[in-house]
Design a protein around this motif. Structure first.
Motif, short mmCIF file in Angstrom:
data_model
loop_
_atom_site.label_atom_id
_atom_site.label_comp_id
_atom_site.label_asym_id
_atom_site.label_seq_id
_atom_site.Cartn_x
_atom_site.Cartn_y
_atom_site.Cartn_z
N GLY A 457 0.82 -1.20 0.00
CA GLY A 457 0.00 0.00 0.00
C GLY A 457 0.86 1.25 0.00
N GLY A 458 0.31 2.33 -0.55
CA GLY A 458 1.08 3.55 -0.64
C GLY A 458 1.89 3.58 -1.92
N THR A 459 2.84 4.48 -1.95
CA THR A 459 3.60 4.73 -3.17
C THR A 459 5.08 4.84 -2.86
OG1 THR A 459 1.68 6.02 -3.85
CG2 THR A 459 3.60 6.12 -5.27
N ARG A 460 5.90 4.56 -3.89
CA ARG A 460 7.33 4.55 -3.69
C ARG A 460 8.00 5.30 -4.85
NH1 ARG A 460 7.80 -0.11 -4.63
NH2 ARG A 460 8.82 -0.04 -6.66
N VAL A 461 8.94 6.18 -4.51
CA VAL A 461 9.78 6.84 -5.51
C VAL A 461 11.20 6.34 -5.31
CG1 VAL A 461 10.82 9.02 -6.21
CG2 VAL A 461 8.37 8.90 -5.78
N VAL A 462 11.84 5.89 -6.39
CA VAL A 462 13.22 5.38 -6.30
C VAL A 462 14.07 6.13 -7.32
CG1 VAL A 462 14.72 3.38 -6.52
CG2 VAL A 462 12.44 3.10 -5.57
N LEU A 463 15.14 6.74 -6.83
CA LEU A 463 16.11 7.43 -7.69
C LEU A 463 17.43 6.66 -7.64
CD1 LEU A 463 17.19 9.90 -9.33
CD2 LEU A 463 17.74 10.94 -7.12
N ALA A 464 17.97 6.31 -8.79
CA ALA A 464 19.27 5.63 -8.88
C ALA A 464 20.20 6.49 -9.72
CB ALA A 464 19.12 4.24 -9.49
N VAL A 465 21.37 6.85 -9.15
CA VAL A 465 22.32 7.72 -9.83
C VAL A 465 23.67 7.01 -9.90
CG1 VAL A 465 23.50 9.95 -9.77
CG2 VAL A 465 21.14 9.76 -8.93
#
Length: 486
Positions: A457-465
């Protein structure tokens, strides 16, 4: 023709193994440890599959040759080893398909564990059946490989085909439109391979017969199944070589970004020198002139006004000095970046009342951070947290910052109302603009940003650099001489 293929079966098998070995070797030579694209970071698993598949295929050449020299016990051990190698190849293909979908780590680990458990169960159950039915090791091997093809290779190849097709969109977003057709063609070849290698198996105690096994296929088409698989592997090898151009394009983009960063640094250095040596010195001279006028004048009112002007010039000079210091923009260290993002999450928690858990890993092992990493990561985190406050309802937030030698990962996840969190709600005002800004900042860092729903449930933001590119030298001194008016 049938007799020709039968007589040259050993050569055909060796050629098939050589094709897969070439595929694995080509991908391994060109791989990069840090990359911003899901496809290029996943290709190493395709290389692992190809290497191990080559060993398994060559096993069908090597073991029969050894049968004329060694006793039956050694041959049975080799057959068991050959079956294990074959199943391992299928597991690597499953992993390649899973990586292409950019699943959350928990899901990926769970599905990987499930596939390994399935392989173990296949080996164990077929061993029990072999004992009950009186099968030999060769029959057990045939059953293990056949069931593994149905339950591991078929879904793995299908996953890889769908994943490759989906990656065409990411290639387009990265400006690699010329590589997109090769990804689509590779997806089609993997779909074909799923059929000829996952549904059609060698004759054995658990095969369906007819077109469902290699003998039935040979009778119907006149082509050995090994030839079809080898041709599919050869086409996939050629397409993989074209896909490997991704690394060259990324390297070119990184060099261009490095050149731009150097040019910007040099221009900032010139601005600083010009402002200090020209503008500040001119204002300083004007201030001295006005101060001399104030000393010579006998009118107190005029003297007071002149000194006010001098004070204004002092203030203007201080502002220019602040601007000069801002132009330096020293590269953020992992410690400074972690402290800044941690302070941002603390302020967000205090202002909104939402609990935020902030965790940092790998500070000591971090590679060099990209130029302006602190500014872009701070804005991405601020936007993600702001969208959580606006759209996720009552929730808690988890922020993970992970440093590695080759990659930096920032993950922001909430347990709120599903797709309403982190700016993904369909009716969220300004949603697209916020996401576009976040993706643009990720692109400027050479990374990739993904927004998806949390499994729980809910939301996820993933940043890969990626962190493996060299940064330009600091061409601007950190300090400026202070100039004050008398």
């Amino acid at each position: 023709m049938r007799e020709f293929f039968v007589q040259n079966e050993t050569i055909i098998l060796f050629a098939q193994g050589l094709v897969f070995f070439s595929l694995g070797f080509a991908v391994w030579l060109q791989r990069r440890r840090a990359t911003r694209l899901t496809l290029s970071s996943s290709l190493i698993w395709l290389a692992a599959f190809a290497f191990v598949e080559a060993l398994a295929v060559w096993g069908y050449v090597f073991v029969p040759i050894q049968a004329t020299y060694v006793d039956d016990g050694v041959i049975e051990a080799l057959e068991i080893l050959r079956a294990s190698i074959q199943v391992a190849a299928f597991l690597f293909l499953v992993q390649f398909g899973l990586r292409l979908f950019s699943l959350p780590p928990v899901w990926r680990r769970s599905l990987t564990g499930l596939s390994i458990l399935a392989a173990a169960l296949i080996s164990g159950v077929t061993a029990l059946v072999a004992t009950e039915q009186g099968w030999g090791v060769a029959e057990w091997e045939s059953a293990v490989v056949a069931v593994s093809r149905y339950s591991l290779l078929l879904p793995g190849a299908a996953l890889a085909a769908v994943g490759l097709w989906r990656q065409r969109a990411e290639l387009g977003d990265a400006g690699m439109t010329g590589i997109k057709p090769y990804a689509g063609a590779a997806a089609a070849v993997l779909g074909l391979y799923a059929v000829v290698a996952g549904l059609i198996v060698a004759p054995g105690p658990v095969t369906p017969g007819g077109i469902g096994d290699a003998e039935g296929w040979f009778d119907l088409t006149g082509l050995p199944l090994e030839v079809v698989r080898g041709v599919a592997g050869l086409v996939l090898c050629v397409l993989a070589v074209k896909l490997l151009e991704i690394f060259d394009v990324e390297a070119k983009q990184q060099l261009e970004a490095l050149d731009r960063a150097r040019a910007i640094a040099e221009e900032r250095a010139r601005f600083r020198r010009d402002l200090h040596d020209g503008t500040i010195q001119s204002i300083y001279a004007a201030g001295l002139h006005l101060e001399a006028i104030a000393i010579r004048t006998e009118d107190p009112a005029v003297r007071a006004e002149v000194r006010e002007v001098v004070a204004d010039l002092n203030a203007a000079t201080d502002g220019i000095r602040d601007y000069i210091r801002a132009l330096a923009q020293p590269t953020a260290t992992p410690e400074v970046l972690a402290t800044g993002l941690g302070e941002l999450t603390r302020r967000f928690s205090d202002e909104t009342g939402r609990p935020v858990r902030f965790a940092v890993e790998g500070l000591a092992s971090s590679g060099p951070l990209p130029d302006e990493a602190g500014q872009h990561l701070e804005q991405i985190l601020r936007e993600a947290l702001s969208n959580t406050a606006r759209h996720a309802g009552v929730c808690s937030v988890r922020v993970n910052l992970v440093f590695g030698p080759d990659e930096l990962d920032l993950m922001v996840a909430d347990d709120g109302c599903g797709p309403g969190g982190l700016g993904t709600a369909p009716d969220a005002p300004g949603r697209h603009e916020g996401l576009r800004n976040m993706r643009e900042r990720a692109r400027r860092l050479g990374g990739r940003l993904e927004v998806a729903e949390n499994p729980s449930g809910g939301t996820r933001v993933v940043l890969a650099v990626p962190l493996d590119s060299d940064e330009p030298d600091n061409l601007i001194p950190d300090t400026e001489p202070e100039v004050t008016f008398p």
